[in-house]
Design an enzyme around this catalytic site. Structure first.
Site, PDB file in Angstrom:
ATOM      1  N   GLY A  47      -9.308   5.927  -0.820  1.00  0.00           N
ATOM      2  CA  GLY A  47      -7.903   5.935  -1.240  1.00  0.00           C
ATOM      3  C   GLY A  47      -7.603   4.762  -2.146  1.00  0.00           C
ATOM      4  CG  ASN A  48      -4.898   4.853  -4.952  1.00  0.00           C
ATOM      5  OD1 ASN A  48      -3.701   4.650  -4.814  1.00  0.00           O
ATOM      6  ND2 ASN A  48      -5.396   6.023  -5.296  1.00  0.00           N
ATOM      7  NE  ARG A  49      -3.673  -3.262  -2.138  1.00  0.00           N
ATOM      8  CZ  ARG A  49      -3.671  -4.533  -2.503  1.00  0.00           C
ATOM      9  NH1 ARG A  49      -4.699  -5.012  -3.160  1.00  0.00           N
ATOM     10  NH2 ARG A  49      -2.665  -5.308  -2.224  1.00  0.00           N
TER      11      ARG A  49
END
Ligand code: CTP
Length: 409
Positions: free
Chosen positions: A211-213
């Site tokens: 995932g990412n932020r």
């Protein structure tokens, strides 16, 4: 966040949603503003004056015959830098549209020369009644900002448009109007806008993902501001569960880059503007196991990755005559160039009409309420390069929509 203190009026009309005005009041005072609450007589049947006085630290009156030596019915409006009325009932909209001044709130609205944000809350039938539609149109033609109501559960078992938008969203629009009083013209009326937001998650096994932020806040702000500027908005949202759906916006939920791509390609067929604010994973695991990957003595497994399609580039490739495609670039500078250098190169590579370039890293942008950057525009004769000053994500959104509206016309 605390900003410079400003003089606000919070008007409260008599509807059940008046209880939500207390949370809005808290949000406005916690931002450091001086808020004078002016309820109508019927609002006080729902929430007592003592609650508003305690939360605002200011006296609360409804009529024009209090504080007569101070001429409060004129002075309060004259000194206000923003008036927010939440909830604004059908009756309140009618009285304001016709210039009535039969209580302190309507009298103050006649003397105020600052931005006015009316936040309707009423049953769907009342909101859709031709009398209310005409009053809203008249108010908007005079520059009053009448927010689109949210859809959902109303008093009792009814659902439909007419629900008060969540206090957090009203507070964000209030902040935007304090930052920029002309941020919400109705210049996107009749335009169909699709915005993607959030961060995709690429599953590895039933419990893990890449995932990412991205929090989705910038995409939500773009959708919220477009809806309040009159557009018909669809928000394609990936993993933004802790955010409140913006009022008047159609939501489409997605999880992976592939789902986001399918949704955007489907929505693109009837859109005038496409905005790719989502952080799309560039890679995904080549395979997805149907069981949890276990630790073994053989050491950690290696994960093979494959490249996801570039949705922005695909949307640019399919762009119809007159359709606009806006991309985002989250950049950190490096040895080969600064943030702006990378932004220019990305605009050329992606071929979109506009590219918003944000500096990220070191706690900037991701998950933060504020944003800053540059807006770059391509195309012969219409190249743009403007700095987007630091401010709320809604402020940045309003600058992006300015550029979009200018290109659409
Ligand atoms: N984007 C996309 N599809 C992808 C990756 C990115 O549509 N598979 C879009 C993003 O939504 C954004 C723009 O492309 O509007 C730029 O995203 P960014 O992550 O900054 O760029 P990348 O193309 O991934 O390039 P790099 O990571 O090398 O900077």
């Amino acid at each position: 966040m605390t900003t410079e203190p400003r003089n606000l009026i919070l008007g409260v009309a008599g509807g059940i949603a008046a209880y939500k005005a207390c949370e809005l009041l808290r949000r406005l005072t916690e931002s450091g503003h001086r808020v004078r609450v002016i309820p109508t007589e019927s609002a006080l049947k729902f929430v007592g004056a003592a609650t508003f006085e305690a939360l605002s630290h200011q006296p609360v009156h409804t009529g024009v015959f209090h504080d007569v030596p101070e001429v409060a019915h004129v002075r309060l409006g004259q000194h206000a830098e923003l008036v927010v009325v939440a909830p604004a009932t059908a009756d309140l909209l009618a009285r304001v549209a016709h210039g009535r001044a039969d209580d302190l709130l309507t009298a103050s609205l006649l003397t105020a020369r600052c931005p006015v944000l009316l936040v309707p809350a009423m049953h769907t039938e009342m909101w859709e009644h031709p009398a209310t539609r005409d009053n809203v149109a008249l108010l908007r033609s005079r520059g009053v900002i009448v927010m689109e109501p949210a859809s959902g559960r109303l008093t009792g078992v009814d659902t439909g448009p007419g629900r008060l938008p969540e206090p957090v969203e009203i507070a964000e629009l209030a902040r935007l109007l304090l930052e920029r009083p002309d941020a919400l013209p109705r210049d996107l009326t009749g335009r169909r806008v699709v915005v993607s937001a959030g961060g995709t998650r690429e599953p590895l096994d039933p419990v893990r993902f890449l995932g990412n932020r991205s929090s989705g806040r910038q995409g939500y702000a773009l959708a919220a501001v477009a809806a309040q500027r009159g557009a018909e908005v669809t928000l394609v949202a990936a993993h933004t569960d802790d955010l409140v759906a913006p009022a008047g916006v159609r939501m489409v939920g997605v999880g992976t880059a592939a789902e986001l791509r399918d949704a955007m390609l489907a929505e693109a067929k009837r859109a005038d503007v496409l905005v790719m604010a989502a952080a799309v994973a560039d890679f995904r695991p080549a395979s997805l196991t149907d069981h949890k990957i276990k630790k073994t003595d053989a050491g950690p497994p290696s994960v093979e990755l494959v490249t996801n399609p570039d949705i922005l580039v695909e949307l640019v490739g399919l762009r119809r005559e007159g359709q606009l495609v806006v991309g985002f670039a989250a950049e950190t500078g490096d040895a080969s160039g600064d943030v702006l250098h990378h932004g220019r190169a990305k605009l050329a590579r992606k071929g979109c009409d506009l590219l918003v370039v944000n500096a990220v890293g070191e706690g900037r942008t991701f998950g933060q309420p504020d944003n800053a950057g540059w807006l770059l525009g391509g195309g012969p004769g219409i190249s743009t390069e403007v700095e987007l000053p630091a401010g709320s994500k809604a402020l940045l959104a309003s600058r992006v929509w300015d550029a979009v509206a200018a290109r659409l016309s």
